[in-house]
Enzyme design. Structure first.
Site, PDB file in Angstrom:
ATOM      1  N   ASN A 121       1.049  -0.687  -0.244  1.00  6.45           N
ATOM      2  CA  ASN A 121      -0.124  -0.493  -0.083  1.00  6.45           C
ATOM      3  C   ASN A 121       0.867   0.929  -0.077  1.00  6.45           C
ATOM      4  O   ASN A 121       1.659   1.531   1.071  1.00  6.45           O
ATOM      5  CB  ASN A 121      -0.897   0.154   1.564  1.00  6.45           C
ATOM      6  CG  ASN A 121      -1.512   1.101   1.358  1.00  6.45           C
ATOM      7  OD1 ASN A 121      -1.596   1.971   0.475  1.00  6.45           O
ATOM      8  ND2 ASN A 121      -2.156   1.282   2.556  1.00  6.45           N
ATOM      9  N   TRP A 122       1.098   2.017  -1.717  1.00 15.06           N
ATOM     10  CA  TRP A 122       1.967   2.607  -1.015  1.00 15.06           C
ATOM     11  C   TRP A 122       1.645   4.150  -0.977  1.00 15.06           C
ATOM     12  O   TRP A 122       2.165   5.206  -0.837  1.00 15.06           O
ATOM     13  CB  TRP A 122       2.711   3.157  -2.883  1.00 15.06           C
ATOM     14  CG  TRP A 122       3.472   2.233  -3.450  1.00 15.06           C
ATOM     15  CD1 TRP A 122       3.553   1.051  -2.892  1.00 15.06           C
ATOM     16  CD2 TRP A 122       3.510   2.037  -4.966  1.00 15.06           C
ATOM     17  NE1 TRP A 122       4.325   0.031  -3.934  1.00 15.06           N
ATOM     18  CE2 TRP A 122       4.020   0.572  -4.918  1.00 15.06           C
ATOM     19  CE3 TRP A 122       3.126   2.885  -5.925  1.00 15.06           C
ATOM     20  CZ2 TRP A 122       5.100   0.721  -5.834  1.00 15.06           C
ATOM     21  CZ3 TRP A 122       4.105   2.743  -7.326  1.00 15.06           C
ATOM     22  CH2 TRP A 122       4.793   1.235  -7.306  1.00 15.06           C
ATOM     23  N   LYS A 123       0.219   4.492  -0.389  1.00 13.71           N
ATOM     24  CA  LYS A 123      -0.563   5.316   0.237  1.00 13.71           C
ATOM     25  C   LYS A 123       0.179   6.663  -0.475  1.00 13.71           C
ATOM     26  O   LYS A 123       0.055   6.615  -2.153  1.00 13.71           O
ATOM     27  CB  LYS A 123       0.115   6.146   1.688  1.00 13.71           C
ATOM     28  CG  LYS A 123      -0.244   4.154   2.219  1.00 13.71           C
ATOM     29  CD  LYS A 123       0.496   4.922   3.957  1.00 13.71           C
ATOM     30  CE  LYS A 123      -0.108   3.060   4.335  1.00 13.71           C
ATOM     31  NZ  LYS A 123       0.324   3.616   6.165  1.00 13.71           N
ATOM     32  N   HIS A 129      -9.684   1.988   4.381  1.00 18.63           N
ATOM     33  CA  HIS A 129      -8.297   2.087   5.341  1.00 18.63           C
ATOM     34  C   HIS A 129      -8.413   2.664   6.057  1.00 18.63           C
ATOM     35  O   HIS A 129      -8.984   3.809   6.179  1.00 18.63           O
ATOM     36  CB  HIS A 129      -7.115   2.408   4.287  1.00 18.63           C
ATOM     37  CG  HIS A 129      -5.548   2.189   5.082  1.00 18.63           C
ATOM     38  ND1 HIS A 129      -5.387   3.244   5.728  1.00 18.63           N
ATOM     39  CD2 HIS A 129      -4.578   1.800   5.285  1.00 18.63           C
ATOM     40  CE1 HIS A 129      -4.256   2.686   6.619  1.00 18.63           C
ATOM     41  NE2 HIS A 129      -3.880   1.253   5.636  1.00 18.63           N
ATOM     42  N   GLU A 175      -6.920   5.291   7.770  1.00 22.93           N
ATOM     43  CA  GLU A 175      -6.650   6.407   7.333  1.00 22.93           C
ATOM     44  C   GLU A 175      -7.383   7.027   6.654  1.00 22.93           C
ATOM     45  O   GLU A 175      -7.681   8.022   7.013  1.00 22.93           O
ATOM     46  CB  GLU A 175      -5.238   6.840   6.094  1.00 22.93           C
ATOM     47  CG  GLU A 175      -4.098   6.017   7.064  1.00 22.93           C
ATOM     48  CD  GLU A 175      -2.386   5.391   6.442  1.00 22.93           C
ATOM     49  OE1 GLU A 175      -3.034   5.683   5.330  1.00 22.93           O
ATOM     50  OE2 GLU A 175      -1.621   5.134   6.936  1.00 22.93           O
ATOM     51  N   GLU A 191      -5.743  -4.798  10.410  1.00 22.80           N
ATOM     52  CA  GLU A 191      -4.634  -3.697  10.284  1.00 22.80           C
ATOM     53  C   GLU A 191      -5.264  -3.561  12.163  1.00 22.80           C
ATOM     54  O   GLU A 191      -5.300  -1.413  12.140  1.00 22.80           O
ATOM     55  CB  GLU A 191      -4.266  -3.083   9.164  1.00 22.80           C
ATOM     56  CG  GLU A 191      -4.119  -3.166   7.785  1.00 22.80           C
ATOM     57  CD  GLU A 191      -3.611  -2.081   6.525  1.00 22.80           C
ATOM     58  OE1 GLU A 191      -2.558  -2.302   7.232  1.00 22.80           O
ATOM     59  OE2 GLU A 191      -4.723  -1.424   7.070  1.00 22.80           O
ATOM     60  N   GLY A 249       2.416   1.932  10.910  1.00 26.31           N
ATOM     61  CA  GLY A 249       3.397   3.046  10.583  1.00 26.31           C
ATOM     62  C   GLY A 249       3.925   3.797  12.193  1.00 26.31           C
ATOM     63  O   GLY A 249       4.593   4.625  12.131  1.00 26.31           O
ATOM     64  N   SER A 284       2.811  -1.819   9.973  1.00 23.93           N
ATOM     65  CA  SER A 284       4.642  -2.166  10.565  1.00 23.93           C
ATOM     66  C   SER A 284       4.924  -3.625  10.636  1.00 23.93           C
ATOM     67  O   SER A 284       6.329  -4.181  10.921  1.00 23.93           O
ATOM     68  CB  SER A 284       4.813  -1.479  11.855  1.00 23.93           C
ATOM     69  OG  SER A 284       4.988  -0.175  11.938  1.00 23.93           O
ATOM     70  N   GLY A 340       3.192  -1.344   3.854  1.00 27.83           N
ATOM     71  CA  GLY A 340       2.951  -0.126   3.693  1.00 27.83           C
ATOM     72  C   GLY A 340       4.523   0.506   3.754  1.00 27.83           C
ATOM     73  O   GLY A 340       5.319   0.138   2.228  1.00 27.83           O
ATOM     74  N   GLY A 341       4.487   1.112   4.825  1.00 22.40           N
ATOM     75  CA  GLY A 341       6.217   1.989   4.875  1.00 22.40           C
ATOM     76  C   GLY A 341       7.145   0.517   3.819  1.00 22.40           C
ATOM     77  O   GLY A 341       8.239   1.503   3.347  1.00 22.40           O
TER      78      GLY A 341
HETATM   79  P1  PGA Z   1       2.920   0.264   7.094  1.00 22.46           P
HETATM   80  O1  PGA Z   1       1.498   0.365   6.459  1.00 22.46           O
HETATM   81  O2  PGA Z   1       2.797  -1.375   6.685  1.00 22.46           O
HETATM   82  O3  PGA Z   1       3.336   2.063   6.981  1.00 22.46           O
HETATM   83  O4  PGA Z   1       2.550   0.604   9.103  1.00 22.46           O
HETATM   84  C1  PGA Z   1       0.315  -0.597   6.515  1.00 22.46           C
HETATM   85  C2  PGA Z   1      -0.898   0.394   6.479  1.00 22.46           C
HETATM   86  O5  PGA Z   1      -1.435   0.932   6.634  1.00 22.46           O
HETATM   87  O6  PGA Z   1      -1.493  -0.514   5.211  1.00 22.46           O
END
Ligand code: PGA
Length: 250
Positions: A9-11, A94, A96, A166, A172, A212, A233-234
Site C-alpha cells: 500500500n504505497w499510500k 483503510h 487513514e 490492521e 506506521g 509495520s 505500507g512503509g
Molecule cells: P505500515 O502501513 O506497514 O507502514 O504500518 C500499513 C498500512 O497502513 O496498510
C-alpha cells in the site's frame, strides 16, 4: 489451502516515473514468489505501473473507489474506471480514510459492493484503535466492522474478498501486534464470517495482517495459521524490503 497474498500500500507516495522505476526494480526480485503479489498505487500511477508490470506476476491495485457509476462526485473514481484502467484490486476502508476522510462503516460497505459488483477484488481494511484494544473491545469491533462492510454480498462473493486486519496503533509506528495477537484477532474475523456466511466461505477468505510488517517480522507473522498475507505500507516503498517480505518463505 488459501494462497497467501502480499500487497503493498504505497499510500500518497511516488510520481509515475518513480512508480515505474520501483516496479522495474521489483519485477526480477519477486518473479519466483509463491504468493500473490499486488501493489496498490496512487491513481495517477496506475498507467505507468500497469505498463511496467506487464508480463510479470505483479498485480495492480488502487487505494479507494466510489460507489456510484458516475456523476457529480468531484475527486472520486468509479469501479468501472478502475477496471478500464486495468486495476484488479482495490483497498477499501483503510484506517487513514476512516480517520482523516470521514469514511464510515456504511460508506465502506457501499464501496465494497460497488467494487465487487464491478469485478474488482476488494482489500477490506478493519482494525481497532489503541483505546479499543486497551478497553478489551477489539473482538466486538472487528466483528462489527467486518459484518457491516460485507453486508449485501453473497457467500460466494465474500469468499473472494481479501480482508486486511490492521490494528491502527501498529500502522506506521514500528509497533506490531504480536504474532499471537494478530492470529487471534484474525481468527475472530474468520469466526464472524463463518457465523453469517458459513464455514466453507470463512475457510476460503484470505485475511492479511497489516501494521509495520517488514522483512524482520514477516516470517513469524506468516507462520501463524490464520494469517494469509500482509498489507505493507512503509516497507513496500523500497524494492529490496518489499521483495524480502514477498519472499518470506525463502
Ligand atoms: P505500515 O502501513 O506497514 O507502514 O504500518 C500499513 C498500512 O497502513 O496498510
Amino acid at each position: 489451502m488459501r494462497k497467501p497474498i502480499i500487497a503493498g500500500n504505497w499510500k500518497m507516495n511516488k510520481t509515475p516515473a518513480e512508480a515505474a522505476a520501483l516496479v522495474n526494480e521489483l519485477k526480477p526480485l519477486v518473479a519466483d514468489a509463491q504468493c500473490d503479489v499486488v501493489v496498490c498505487v496512487p491513481a495517477v500511477d496506475i498507467a505507468a505501473v500497469k505498463e511496467a508490470a506487464a508480463g510479470s506476476n505483479i498485480k495492480v491495485g488502487a487505494q479507494n473507489v466510489h460507489w456510484a457509476a458516475s456523476g457529480a462526485y468531484t475527486g472520486e473514481l468509479s469501479a468501472d474506471m478502475l477496471v478500464a484502467a486495468g486495476v484488479e484490486y482495490v483497498v477499501i476502508g483503510h484506517s487513514e480514510r476512516r480517520q482523516y476522510f470521514g469514511e464510515t462503516d456504511q460508506t465502506v460497505n457501499q464501496r465494497v459492493l460497488a467494487a465487487v459488483n464491478a469485478g474488482l477484488k476488494a482489500i477490506l481494511c478493519v482494525g481497532e484503535m489503541k483505546d479499543v484494544r486497551e478497553a478489551g473491545a477489539t473482538d466486538g469491533l472487528v466483528d462489527y466492522q467486518t459484518i457491516m462492510a460485507l453486508n449485501g454480498l453473497t457467500a460466494e462473493q465474500v469468499a473472494e474478498v481479501i480482508i486486511a486486519y490492521e490494528p491502527v496503533w501498529a500502522i506506521g509506528t514500528g509497533l506490531t501486534a504480536t504474532d499471537e495477537q494478530a492470529n487471534e484477532t484474525i481468527g475472530v474475523i474468520r469466526k464472524a464470517i463463518a457465523r453469517k456466511y458459513g464455514q466453507e466461505c470463512a475457510d476460503k477468505v484470505r485475511i492479511q495482517y497489516g501494521g509495520s510488517m517488514n522483512p524482520k517480522n514477516v516470517k513469524g507473522l506468516m507462520a501463524q495459521p490464520e494469517i494469509d498475507g500482509g498489507l505493507i505500507g512503509g516497507a513496500s516503498l523500497k524494492a529490496a524490503d518489499f521483495s524480502l517480505v514477498v519472499n518470506y518463505d525463502k
